[in-house]
Design a protein around this motif. Structure first.
Motif, PDB file in Angstrom:
ATOM      1  N   TYR A  83      -6.364   3.704   3.050  1.00 50.32           N
ATOM      2  CA  TYR A  83      -5.800   2.477   3.610  1.00 50.32           C
ATOM      3  C   TYR A  83      -5.710   2.576   5.137  1.00 50.32           C
ATOM      4  CZ  TYR A  83      -2.269  -0.776   5.189  1.00 50.32           C
ATOM      5  OH  TYR A  83      -1.582  -1.723   5.894  1.00 50.32           O
ATOM      6  N   PHE A 138       4.503  11.070   5.396  1.00 51.54           N
ATOM      7  CA  PHE A 138       4.811  10.184   4.272  1.00 51.54           C
ATOM      8  C   PHE A 138       5.086  11.004   3.012  1.00 51.54           C
ATOM      9  CE2 PHE A 138       3.358   7.734   0.593  1.00 51.54           C
ATOM     10  CZ  PHE A 138       4.003   6.527   0.779  1.00 51.54           C
ATOM     11  N   LEU A 144      -3.317   6.398   0.565  1.00 47.24           N
ATOM     12  CA  LEU A 144      -2.751   6.096   1.874  1.00 47.24           C
ATOM     13  C   LEU A 144      -3.754   6.394   2.991  1.00 47.24           C
ATOM     14  CD1 LEU A 144      -0.208   5.107   3.324  1.00 47.24           C
ATOM     15  CD2 LEU A 144       0.502   7.499   3.491  1.00 47.24           C
ATOM     16  N   ASN A 203      -0.090  10.791   6.578  1.00 52.96           N
ATOM     17  CA  ASN A 203       0.034  11.082   5.155  1.00 52.96           C
ATOM     18  C   ASN A 203       0.973  12.264   4.915  1.00 52.96           C
ATOM     19  OD1 ASN A 203      -0.660  11.030   2.306  1.00 52.96           O
ATOM     20  ND2 ASN A 203      -1.868  12.839   2.749  1.00 52.96           N
ATOM     21  N   GLY A 216      -1.703  10.286  -1.727  1.00 50.01           N
ATOM     22  CA  GLY A 216      -2.034  10.449  -0.319  1.00 50.01           C
ATOM     23  C   GLY A 216      -3.455  10.012  -0.030  1.00 50.01           C
ATOM     24  N   SER A 220       1.612   9.148  -5.913  1.00 52.56           N
ATOM     25  CA  SER A 220       1.969  10.508  -5.490  1.00 52.56           C
ATOM     26  C   SER A 220       3.003  11.109  -6.418  1.00 52.56           C
ATOM     27  CB  SER A 220       2.536  10.503  -4.070  1.00 52.56           C
ATOM     28  OG  SER A 220       1.549  10.204  -3.135  1.00 52.56           O
ATOM     29  N   SER A 245       0.834  -1.209   0.000  1.00 50.57           N
ATOM     30  CA  SER A 245       0.000   0.000   0.000  1.00 50.57           C
ATOM     31  C   SER A 245       0.866   1.255   0.000  1.00 50.57           C
ATOM     32  CB  SER A 245      -0.964   0.002   1.184  1.00 50.57           C
ATOM     33  OG  SER A 245      -0.254   0.022   2.399  1.00 50.57           O
ATOM     34  N   SER A 246       1.968   1.249   0.721  1.00 50.62           N
ATOM     35  CA  SER A 246       2.870   2.401   0.735  1.00 50.62           C
ATOM     36  C   SER A 246       3.558   2.577  -0.614  1.00 50.62           C
ATOM     37  CB  SER A 246       3.931   2.236   1.828  1.00 50.62           C
ATOM     38  OG  SER A 246       3.328   2.177   3.092  1.00 50.62           O
ATOM     39  N   ALA A 303       0.946   4.032  -3.008  1.00 50.55           N
ATOM     40  CA  ALA A 303       0.692   5.432  -2.663  1.00 50.55           C
ATOM     41  C   ALA A 303       1.864   6.316  -3.093  1.00 50.55           C
ATOM     42  CB  ALA A 303       0.433   5.579  -1.170  1.00 50.55           C
TER      43      ALA A 303
END
Length: 125
Positions: free
Chosen positions: A31, A50, A28, A47, A25, A18, A10-11, A14
């Motif tokens: 999620y 991140f 994210l 977010n 975001g 992005s 998932s990261s 994202a």
């Protein structure tokens, strides 16, 4: 708790979205709130943290490829800063459930707009 491979995937998605400037975001935040049960304000805070390294890498790549309109960026930046400060202050005064619902409506509207704008672009060619 979610397993490490799901967090990694998932990261990664994202971050990729992005870097394209498409609002990873949002992925994210969805999620974190849907699968990890975080409040909208917690997910938004994570977010933002991140986003910082992703933004730096993306800016460097876009600078290298000469894809940044500096004049437009400088015109938009002050208003973005004002909006960020205002949004942060207001976010702490609003019920997280309301923020989550507003975010869901916003994502839905953007999705519908994007869906129909692509069809219009094809028709214009």
């Amino acid at each position: 708790m979610t397993s490490l491979p799901i967090i990694f995937l998932s990261s990664l998605i994202a971050g990729f979205v992005s870097s394209l400037g498409l609002g990873g975001g949002g992925i994210l935040v969805l999620y974190l709130s849907l699968f990890l049960g975080m409040s909208q304000t917690q997910a938004g805070g994570i977010n933002l943290i991140f986003f910082l390294p992703i933004a730096v890498v993306s800016i460097l790549i876009h600078l290298k490829n000469k894809r940044i309109d500096y004049k437009l960026a400088l015109k938009c930046a002050p208003f973005g800063i004002i909006g960020a400060i205002g949004g942060s202050l207001i976010a702490h005064q609003i019920d997280p459930t309301l923020i989550g619902k507003a975010f869901a409506i916003f994502v839905l509207i953007l999705g519908i707009r994007e869906l129909f704008s692509k069809n219009q672009k094809k028709e214009q060619k």
